[in-house]
Scaffold this motif. Structure first.
Motif, PDB file in Angstrom:
ATOM      1  N   GLN A 100      -4.669   3.397  -7.418  1.00 42.31           N
ATOM      2  CA  GLN A 100      -5.392   4.557  -7.812  1.00 42.31           C
ATOM      3  C   GLN A 100      -5.847   4.893  -9.041  1.00 42.31           C
ATOM      4  O   GLN A 100      -6.831   4.991  -9.545  1.00 42.31           O
ATOM      5  CB  GLN A 100      -4.868   5.952  -7.170  1.00 42.31           C
ATOM      6  CG  GLN A 100      -4.951   5.659  -5.619  1.00 42.31           C
ATOM      7  CD  GLN A 100      -4.490   6.831  -4.750  1.00 42.31           C
ATOM      8  OE1 GLN A 100      -5.219   7.630  -4.690  1.00 42.31           O
ATOM      9  NE2 GLN A 100      -3.373   6.695  -4.098  1.00 42.31           N
ATOM     10  N   THR A 143       0.728  -1.265  -0.039  1.00 38.61           N
ATOM     11  CA  THR A 143      -0.067  -0.044  -0.021  1.00 38.61           C
ATOM     12  C   THR A 143       0.886   1.240   0.036  1.00 38.61           C
ATOM     13  O   THR A 143       0.261   2.381   0.404  1.00 38.61           O
ATOM     14  CB  THR A 143      -1.044  -0.018   1.216  1.00 38.61           C
ATOM     15  OG1 THR A 143      -0.026  -0.315   2.477  1.00 38.61           O
ATOM     16  CG2 THR A 143      -1.761  -1.045   1.153  1.00 38.61           C
ATOM     17  N   GLY A 177       0.430   2.096  -4.020  1.00 40.29           N
ATOM     18  CA  GLY A 177      -1.001   3.125  -3.978  1.00 40.29           C
ATOM     19  C   GLY A 177      -1.135   3.761  -5.471  1.00 40.29           C
ATOM     20  O   GLY A 177      -2.217   4.179  -5.703  1.00 40.29           O
ATOM     21  N   GLY A 222      -7.455   1.031   1.919  1.00 38.70           N
ATOM     22  CA  GLY A 222      -6.225   1.127   1.240  1.00 38.70           C
ATOM     23  C   GLY A 222      -6.329   2.601   0.546  1.00 38.70           C
ATOM     24  O   GLY A 222      -7.170   3.558   0.605  1.00 38.70           O
ATOM     25  N   PRO A 223      -5.171   3.006  -0.054  1.00 36.65           N
ATOM     26  CA  PRO A 223      -5.278   4.129  -0.966  1.00 36.65           C
ATOM     27  C   PRO A 223      -6.341   4.117  -1.921  1.00 36.65           C
ATOM     28  O   PRO A 223      -6.833   3.131  -2.330  1.00 36.65           O
ATOM     29  CB  PRO A 223      -3.813   3.956  -1.851  1.00 36.65           C
ATOM     30  CG  PRO A 223      -2.719   3.040  -1.073  1.00 36.65           C
ATOM     31  CD  PRO A 223      -4.221   2.272  -0.279  1.00 36.65           C
ATOM     32  N   TYR A 231      -6.126  -4.207  -2.105  1.00 36.39           N
ATOM     33  CA  TYR A 231      -4.997  -4.124  -1.422  1.00 36.39           C
ATOM     34  C   TYR A 231      -4.663  -5.260  -0.562  1.00 36.39           C
ATOM     35  O   TYR A 231      -5.468  -5.717   0.391  1.00 36.39           O
ATOM     36  CB  TYR A 231      -4.549  -2.799  -0.679  1.00 36.39           C
ATOM     37  CG  TYR A 231      -4.606  -1.792  -1.718  1.00 36.39           C
ATOM     38  CD1 TYR A 231      -3.165  -1.274  -2.406  1.00 36.39           C
ATOM     39  CD2 TYR A 231      -5.670  -0.935  -1.993  1.00 36.39           C
ATOM     40  CE1 TYR A 231      -3.108  -0.287  -3.482  1.00 36.39           C
ATOM     41  CE2 TYR A 231      -5.513   0.147  -3.006  1.00 36.39           C
ATOM     42  CZ  TYR A 231      -4.336   0.467  -3.555  1.00 36.39           C
ATOM     43  OH  TYR A 231      -4.355   1.356  -4.565  1.00 36.39           O
TER      44      TYR A 231
END
Length: 80
Positions: free
Chosen positions: A17, A8, A13, A37-38, A28
């Motif tokens: 995304q 992560t 991340g 998570g992100p 994640y």
């Protein structure tokens, strides 16, 4: 496509995304376990994140794999 991102941090991340923004389902795998998570994607234990994943990104620092590897090692060969 369901993508499991193992890690992560900055690399995992960011890529996760971007894949989310492109319409992919991202989860994640985290040594911290369940949470967010992100980008708001779910974070869970590594073994859970691998379940049903069509693609896997391993985004962890170089070196020994740590505690997360052993419990999930049996699931990796079929996924790589």
């Amino acid at each position: 496509m369901k993508i499991a991102v193992i890690g992560t941090g900055r690399i995992g991340g960011t890529l996760g995304q971007r894949w989310q923004a492109a319409g992919h389902e991202v989860v994640y795998g985290s040594r911290a376990g369940a949470g967010t998570g992100p980008g708001g994607a779910p974070a869970m234990a590594v073994g859970e994140a691998l379940t049903g994943a069509e693609a896997v990104l391993l985004a962890v620092p170089a070196g020994p794999p740590g505690r997360w590897w052993r419990p999930t090692a049996r699931t990796w060969p079929a996924r790589l």
